[in-house]
Design a protein around this motif. Structure first.
Motif, mmCIF file in Angstrom:
data_model
loop_
_atom_site.group_PDB
_atom_site.id
_atom_site.type_symbol
_atom_site.label_atom_id
_atom_site.label_comp_id
_atom_site.label_asym_id
_atom_site.label_seq_id
_atom_site.Cartn_x
_atom_site.Cartn_y
_atom_site.Cartn_z
ATOM 1 N N UNK A 34 0.810 -1.223 0.000
ATOM 2 C CA UNK A 34 0.000 0.000 0.000
ATOM 3 C C UNK A 34 0.843 1.273 0.000
ATOM 4 N N UNK A 35 2.147 1.144 0.281
ATOM 5 C CA UNK A 35 3.026 2.309 0.345
ATOM 6 C C UNK A 35 3.938 2.319 -0.867
ATOM 7 N N UNK A 36 3.866 3.372 -1.706
ATOM 8 C CA UNK A 36 4.763 3.444 -2.859
ATOM 9 C C UNK A 36 6.217 3.419 -2.390
ATOM 10 N N UNK A 37 7.058 2.669 -3.091
ATOM 11 C CA UNK A 37 8.456 2.549 -2.693
ATOM 12 C C UNK A 37 9.336 2.459 -3.932
ATOM 13 N N UNK A 41 16.160 -2.186 -8.668
ATOM 14 C CA UNK A 41 15.790 -3.167 -9.677
ATOM 15 C C UNK A 41 16.229 -4.561 -9.230
ATOM 16 N N UNK A 42 15.348 -5.522 -9.429
ATOM 17 C CA UNK A 42 15.678 -6.893 -9.062
ATOM 18 C C UNK A 42 15.145 -7.322 -7.714
ATOM 19 N N UNK A 43 14.662 -6.390 -6.908
ATOM 20 C CA UNK A 43 14.067 -6.744 -5.620
ATOM 21 C C UNK A 43 12.672 -7.312 -5.856
ATOM 22 N N UNK A 44 12.398 -8.477 -5.283
ATOM 23 C CA UNK A 44 11.101 -9.138 -5.448
ATOM 24 C C UNK A 44 10.115 -8.615 -4.406
ATOM 25 N N UNK A 45 8.889 -8.326 -4.852
ATOM 26 C CA UNK A 45 7.855 -7.827 -3.951
ATOM 27 C C UNK A 45 6.814 -8.916 -3.706
ATOM 28 N N UNK A 46 6.526 -9.161 -2.437
ATOM 29 C CA UNK A 46 5.503 -10.119 -2.036
ATOM 30 C C UNK A 46 4.523 -9.394 -1.130
ATOM 31 N N UNK A 47 3.237 -9.528 -1.398
ATOM 32 C CA UNK A 47 2.239 -8.762 -0.665
ATOM 33 C C UNK A 47 1.385 -9.654 0.237
ATOM 34 N N UNK A 48 1.241 -9.206 1.475
ATOM 35 C CA UNK A 48 0.347 -9.863 2.434
ATOM 36 C C UNK A 48 0.130 -8.914 3.592
ATOM 37 N N UNK A 49 -1.065 -8.950 4.162
ATOM 38 C CA UNK A 49 -1.380 -8.194 5.370
ATOM 39 C C UNK A 49 -1.053 -9.093 6.555
ATOM 40 N N UNK A 50 -0.036 -8.716 7.348
ATOM 41 C CA UNK A 50 0.407 -9.597 8.411
ATOM 42 C C UNK A 50 -0.608 -9.728 9.537
ATOM 43 N N UNK A 51 -1.639 -8.902 9.529
ATOM 44 C CA UNK A 51 -2.708 -9.069 10.507
ATOM 45 C C UNK A 51 -3.664 -10.192 10.103
#
Length: 297
Positions: A34-37, A41-51
């Motif tokens: 949810x936060x632009x970052x 280059x090359x960093x893998x993004x994985x999304x999950x709400x830890x709650x």
């Protein structure tokens, strides 16, 4: 190394990601997305709400040489991560805070000092203590390879807390006075975000750090008056400090309906030691306050 950074989209986590990537590691970040970052280059993004534990379990299935948790504040958020990484991570490093230390009449504060476990500590500190307790228990009973790093106030580029150094820059740029409760002679400690990222990396792979906690702070504590002076020096201006009584300061909050005017400790000094980190991590801060503030500005 295959590295996981939980958080990673802003400030501490972002600087840690950049440092790890610059050293050639395979870096993945886990966050809500949810936060632009501006990640390398090359960093893998994985999304999950830890709650949501089910979301964490759905994405945390790989093995990692090391994982850094820079965005956990409760045991409810920590438990699913520990459950997923148990037996599948070589080293787990947790970002805590020096706020976990109980008030004391002694200075400097060392890692073996008592921790805050009562209502006076506030939710943030108590929850961090509970997270540390969970990790130490996991380490002792199950061999979970956890290390805790405790920074004080963190400053530096990309700080998203607006009332910190950037509010001082803004007020002085507009030739406005700095409002400070009390006489401004209370000491507090800080650490540059680049130094903190380096402390995390310095701990990696050291089995002697499993089940241990380390304070990572700058080389010197500083008074409120000193902090403002250093900000002014970085900007090339002479600050005007308006000291107000504690009573007037509290009344100001009520009248303005805001949470904070001066964002640092002003009721009692808090000074820490880096000795354990220096000995066992072979780490020391690179930025003195004047240099770190100049770089940040």
């Amino acid at each position: 190394m295959k590295v996981l950074v939980i958080g990673g989209s802003r400030f501490i986590g972002l600087h840690l990601v950049r440092l790890l990537h610059s050293r050639g590691h395979e870096v993945s970040v886990l966050n809500r997305g949810q936060t632009p970052a501006d990640l390398p280059n090359g960093v893998t993004r994985v999304h999950a709400d830890r709650s949501e534990p089910a979301q964490v379990r759905a994405v945390l299935k790989d093995e990692y040489d090391v994982a850094f948790d820079t965005s956990c504040y409760t045991t409810d958020a920590l438990q699913p991560v520990v459950d997923c990484l148990r037996g599948r991570v070589g080293h787990f490093l947790f970002c805590s805070t020096t706020s976990v230390y109980a008030p004391t009449d002694l200075a400097p504060i060392e890692e073996d000092f008592p921790l805050s476990r009562d209502e006076v500590a506030g939710d943030y500190a108590r929850n961090k203590v509970r997270c540390e307790d969970m990790l130490m228990e996991e380490s002792g009973k199950n061999g979970f390879p956890a290390t805790v790093i405790r920074p004080p106030v963190v400053y530096g580029p990309d700080n998203y807390i607006p009332e910190r150094e950037f509010s001082f820059f803004a007020r002085l740029q507009r030739q406005r006075p700095i409002i400070m409760p009390g006489d401004g002679n209370v000491f507090f400690h800080s650490v540059h975000v680049g130094d903190l990222a380096a402390a995390f990396v310095a701990a990696v792979g050291r089995k002697s750090t499993f089940g241990q906690a380390y304070t990572a702070c700058g080389p010197h504590a500083i008074t409120g008056n000193g902090w403002v002076s250093v900000v002014g020096e970085a900007m090339g201006v002479v600050p005007e400090i308006v000291h107000v009584s504690p009573e007037r300061y509290e009344a100001m909050h009520r009248e303005l309906g805001i949470a904070e005017v001066y964002p640092f400790e002003w009721t009692r000094s808090r000074v820490y030691l880096n000795g354990k980190a220096g000995r066992e991590l072979e780490w020391s801060p690179g930025y003195k306050m004047a240099d770190g503030m100049s770089m940040t500005y």
